[in-house]
Design a protein around this motif. Structure first.
Motif, mmCIF file in Angstrom:
data_model
loop_
_atom_site.group_PDB
_atom_site.id
_atom_site.type_symbol
_atom_site.label_atom_id
_atom_site.label_comp_id
_atom_site.label_asym_id
_atom_site.label_seq_id
_atom_site.Cartn_x
_atom_site.Cartn_y
_atom_site.Cartn_z
ATOM 1 N N ARG A 1 -46.308 -89.936 83.661
ATOM 2 C CA ARG A 1 -47.678 -89.832 82.835
ATOM 3 C C ARG A 1 -48.578 -89.957 83.482
ATOM 4 N NH1 ARG A 1 -46.703 -87.689 78.769
ATOM 5 N NH2 ARG A 1 -48.106 -88.857 78.046
ATOM 6 N N THR A 2 -48.962 -90.726 84.973
ATOM 7 C CA THR A 2 -49.737 -91.568 84.928
ATOM 8 C C THR A 2 -50.994 -90.255 85.795
ATOM 9 O OG1 THR A 2 -49.349 -93.932 86.206
ATOM 10 C CG2 THR A 2 -50.975 -92.904 87.221
ATOM 11 N N TYR A 3 -49.593 -88.779 86.805
ATOM 12 C CA TYR A 3 -50.416 -87.974 87.069
ATOM 13 C C TYR A 3 -50.913 -87.364 85.976
ATOM 14 C CZ TYR A 3 -49.738 -87.696 92.095
ATOM 15 O OH TYR A 3 -50.322 -87.865 93.384
ATOM 16 N N TYR A 4 -49.657 -86.948 84.580
ATOM 17 C CA TYR A 4 -50.131 -85.776 83.323
ATOM 18 C C TYR A 4 -51.829 -87.233 82.324
ATOM 19 C CZ TYR A 4 -50.543 -84.750 78.858
ATOM 20 O OH TYR A 4 -50.522 -83.710 77.912
ATOM 21 N N ARG A 5 -52.225 -87.773 82.579
ATOM 22 C CA ARG A 5 -53.642 -88.272 82.289
ATOM 23 C C ARG A 5 -53.909 -87.940 83.349
ATOM 24 N NH1 ARG A 5 -49.728 -93.446 81.115
ATOM 25 N NH2 ARG A 5 -49.070 -93.667 79.316
ATOM 26 N N ALA A 6 -54.657 -88.370 84.248
ATOM 27 C CA ALA A 6 -55.051 -87.988 85.735
ATOM 28 C C ALA A 6 -55.145 -86.233 85.485
ATOM 29 C CB ALA A 6 -54.930 -88.956 86.780
ATOM 30 N N SER A 7 -54.572 -85.158 85.844
ATOM 31 C CA SER A 7 -54.699 -84.246 85.728
ATOM 32 C C SER A 7 -55.791 -83.373 84.081
ATOM 33 C CB SER A 7 -53.586 -83.289 85.705
ATOM 34 O OG SER A 7 -53.717 -82.091 85.505
ATOM 35 N N VAL A 8 -55.029 -84.404 83.147
ATOM 36 C CA VAL A 8 -55.974 -84.409 81.689
ATOM 37 C C VAL A 8 -57.312 -84.590 81.623
ATOM 38 C CG1 VAL A 8 -55.821 -84.412 79.179
ATOM 39 C CG2 VAL A 8 -54.119 -83.472 80.128
ATOM 40 N N ALA A 9 -57.506 -85.733 81.946
ATOM 41 C CA ALA A 9 -58.882 -86.502 82.366
ATOM 42 C C ALA A 9 -59.706 -85.352 83.565
ATOM 43 C CB ALA A 9 -58.890 -87.450 83.133
ATOM 44 N N TYR A 10 -58.533 -85.280 84.185
ATOM 45 C CA TYR A 10 -59.786 -84.177 85.760
ATOM 46 C C TYR A 10 -60.240 -83.071 84.802
ATOM 47 C CZ TYR A 10 -60.844 -81.327 90.142
ATOM 48 O OH TYR A 10 -62.024 -80.751 89.861
ATOM 49 N N HIS A 11 -59.067 -82.461 84.445
ATOM 50 C CA HIS A 11 -59.655 -81.170 83.772
ATOM 51 C C HIS A 11 -60.378 -80.920 82.320
ATOM 52 C CE1 HIS A 11 -56.020 -79.699 85.810
ATOM 53 N NE2 HIS A 11 -56.617 -78.074 85.364
ATOM 54 N N ALA A 12 -60.613 -82.286 81.744
ATOM 55 C CA ALA A 12 -61.887 -82.254 81.049
ATOM 56 C C ALA A 12 -63.006 -82.674 81.691
ATOM 57 C CB ALA A 12 -61.459 -83.685 79.563
ATOM 58 N N ALA A 13 -63.093 -83.190 82.588
ATOM 59 C CA ALA A 13 -64.253 -83.597 82.984
ATOM 60 C C ALA A 13 -64.633 -82.190 83.722
ATOM 61 C CB ALA A 13 -64.152 -84.534 84.108
ATOM 62 N N ALA A 14 -63.851 -81.368 84.251
ATOM 63 C CA ALA A 14 -63.842 -80.105 84.675
ATOM 64 C C ALA A 14 -64.349 -79.025 83.693
ATOM 65 C CB ALA A 14 -62.340 -79.534 85.801
ATOM 66 N N THR A 15 -64.527 -79.338 82.627
ATOM 67 C CA THR A 15 -64.587 -78.335 81.653
ATOM 68 C C THR A 15 -66.165 -78.435 80.910
ATOM 69 O OG1 THR A 15 -62.441 -78.036 80.765
ATOM 70 C CG2 THR A 15 -64.344 -77.617 79.351
ATOM 71 N N ALA A 16 -66.469 -80.161 81.562
ATOM 72 C CA ALA A 16 -67.668 -80.413 81.002
ATOM 73 C C ALA A 16 -68.715 -79.986 81.958
ATOM 74 C CB ALA A 16 -68.079 -81.692 80.583
ATOM 75 N N LEU A 17 -68.235 -80.098 83.434
ATOM 76 C CA LEU A 17 -69.185 -79.844 84.119
ATOM 77 C C LEU A 17 -69.147 -78.139 84.724
ATOM 78 C CD1 LEU A 17 -67.923 -82.136 86.840
ATOM 79 C CD2 LEU A 17 -69.720 -82.259 86.052
ATOM 80 N N ALA A 18 -68.397 -77.527 84.604
ATOM 81 C CA ALA A 18 -68.280 -76.113 84.110
ATOM 82 C C ALA A 18 -69.403 -75.373 83.599
ATOM 83 C CB ALA A 18 -66.969 -75.424 84.400
ATOM 84 N N ALA A 19 -69.694 -76.262 82.229
ATOM 85 C CA ALA A 19 -70.651 -75.982 81.269
ATOM 86 C C ALA A 19 -72.268 -75.347 81.725
ATOM 87 C CB ALA A 19 -69.724 -76.221 79.872
ATOM 88 N N LEU A 20 -71.569 -77.159 82.790
ATOM 89 C CA LEU A 20 -72.966 -77.153 82.920
ATOM 90 C C LEU A 20 -73.624 -76.172 84.060
ATOM 91 C CD1 LEU A 20 -72.973 -81.075 83.434
ATOM 92 C CD2 LEU A 20 -74.353 -79.589 81.552
ATOM 93 N N LEU A 21 -73.428 -75.601 84.971
ATOM 94 C CA LEU A 21 -72.974 -74.437 86.046
ATOM 95 C C LEU A 21 -73.527 -73.315 84.974
ATOM 96 C CD1 LEU A 21 -70.077 -75.177 88.235
ATOM 97 C CD2 LEU A 21 -72.507 -75.674 88.265
ATOM 98 N N ALA B 1 -62.128 -74.254 79.790
ATOM 99 C CA ALA B 1 -60.881 -75.019 78.180
ATOM 100 C C ALA B 1 -59.588 -74.386 78.206
ATOM 101 C CB ALA B 1 -61.826 -74.605 77.118
ATOM 102 N N ALA B 2 -59.335 -73.486 78.840
ATOM 103 C CA ALA B 2 -58.136 -73.601 78.156
ATOM 104 C C ALA B 2 -57.573 -73.663 79.487
ATOM 105 C CB ALA B 2 -57.692 -71.411 79.358
ATOM 106 N N TYR B 3 -58.049 -73.684 80.839
ATOM 107 C CA TYR B 3 -56.761 -74.187 82.135
ATOM 108 C C TYR B 3 -56.584 -75.694 81.697
ATOM 109 C CZ TYR B 3 -59.927 -70.889 84.871
ATOM 110 O OH TYR B 3 -59.864 -69.686 85.451
ATOM 111 N N LEU B 4 -57.871 -76.593 80.670
ATOM 112 C CA LEU B 4 -57.374 -77.658 80.500
ATOM 113 C C LEU B 4 -56.595 -78.295 79.100
ATOM 114 C CD1 LEU B 4 -58.228 -80.706 79.430
ATOM 115 C CD2 LEU B 4 -60.363 -80.157 77.638
ATOM 116 N N ALA B 5 -56.412 -76.719 78.269
ATOM 117 C CA ALA B 5 -55.187 -76.405 77.425
ATOM 118 C C ALA B 5 -53.652 -76.839 78.270
ATOM 119 C CB ALA B 5 -55.770 -75.419 76.511
#
Length: 249
Positions: A182-202, A211-215
């Motif tokens: 569950r630790t890896y799962y939460r970290a992965s989802v949190a990373y992808h959420a942050a990555a989606t926000a950063l990608a939108a800034l790019l 967003a598809a990668y996050l899903a």
């Protein structure tokens, strides 16, 4: 990494995810540059051959420690490392003569290769930091390919590649080796959420593929997806990233 049986050694590494990571940033940089040409084909050959040579050298180092009672297993990697390494040098040296700045690019990648080599020697190739260290020079090839084609340094596409391929490291672990964590799962989802926000800034449109990668990072772990399917999905995601970068930049 692949495990060998007896004295036979496959010359081509079976690290399917690595091939996408090696190819996508390079191809993005090539086709985002003003003048894609023969030099890119030669550099791509040197890049891929260099990866194969380093892979076998690292396997030789690893197996010398863990297979001390079966030295033939380690020795099976010597010939591929030398032969493919020589082929990589034959491709790389003329390019370095024509474009000496490529030597600086190689020097910049060297510390990351050293990290990967250390982890291989210790038999810890699956370590999270080892995966991250491999991502950086692979994505940096986008800058190299773009510069070789007479372009500038497209930092935004490079950052997008770093965000995506960096995310594949924890995500693939949640699908295979850490599928019950569950630790890896939460970290992965949190990373992808942050990555989606950063990608939108790019680029706002990059939020769509990310967003598809996050899903997929949120929905697929724990569903018993078979390893070949995981690989196929990641290949499709990598191709989608390449298409997005070429369309949006």
């Amino acid at each position: 990494m692949s495990r060998n049986r007896g004295k036979s050694t496959a010359w081509i590494p079976d690290q399917h995810g690595a091939w996408a990571m090696l190819a996508v940033p390079f191809l993005a940089g090539t086709f985002l540059s003003p003048r894609p040409g023969w030099a890119h084909a030669v550099l791509l050959a040197a890049w891929l051959l260099g990866y194969v040579a380093v892979f076998h050298a690292q396997q030789w180092l690893r197996l010398r420690r863990v297979a001390a009672r079966r030295p033939a297993v380690a020795r099976g990697h010597v010939r591929p490392a030398l032969v493919v390494g020589a082929a990589a040098a034959l491709a790389a040296i003329p390019l370095a003569v024509l474009h000496p700045w490529l030597l600086l690019a190689g020097a910049a990648a060297a510390p990351f290769v050293a990290v990967n080599t250390w982890y291989a020697w210790r038999g810890r190739e699956r370590a999270l930091l080892n995966g991250v260290a491999a991502v950086v020079p692979a994505c940096g090839m986008l800058l190299v390919a773009a510069r070789l084609g007479g372009g500038g340094l497209p930092w935004a596409p490079t950052a997008a590649c770093l965000l995506y391929f960096g995310g594949t490291v924890p995500y693939v672990k949640t699908m295979i080796r850490e599928r019950n964590s569950r630790t890896y799962y939460r970290a992965s989802v949190a990373y992808h959420a942050a990555a989606t926000a950063l990608a939108a800034l790019l680029c706002p449109w990059l939020a769509i593929p990310f967003a598809a990668y996050l899903a997929r990072a949120a929905a697929l772990p724990g569903r018993g997806v078979k390893v070949p399917v995981v690989g196929a999905l990641e290949l499709a995601a990598s191709v989608g990233l390449l298409a997005s970068l070429l369309l949006l930049h």
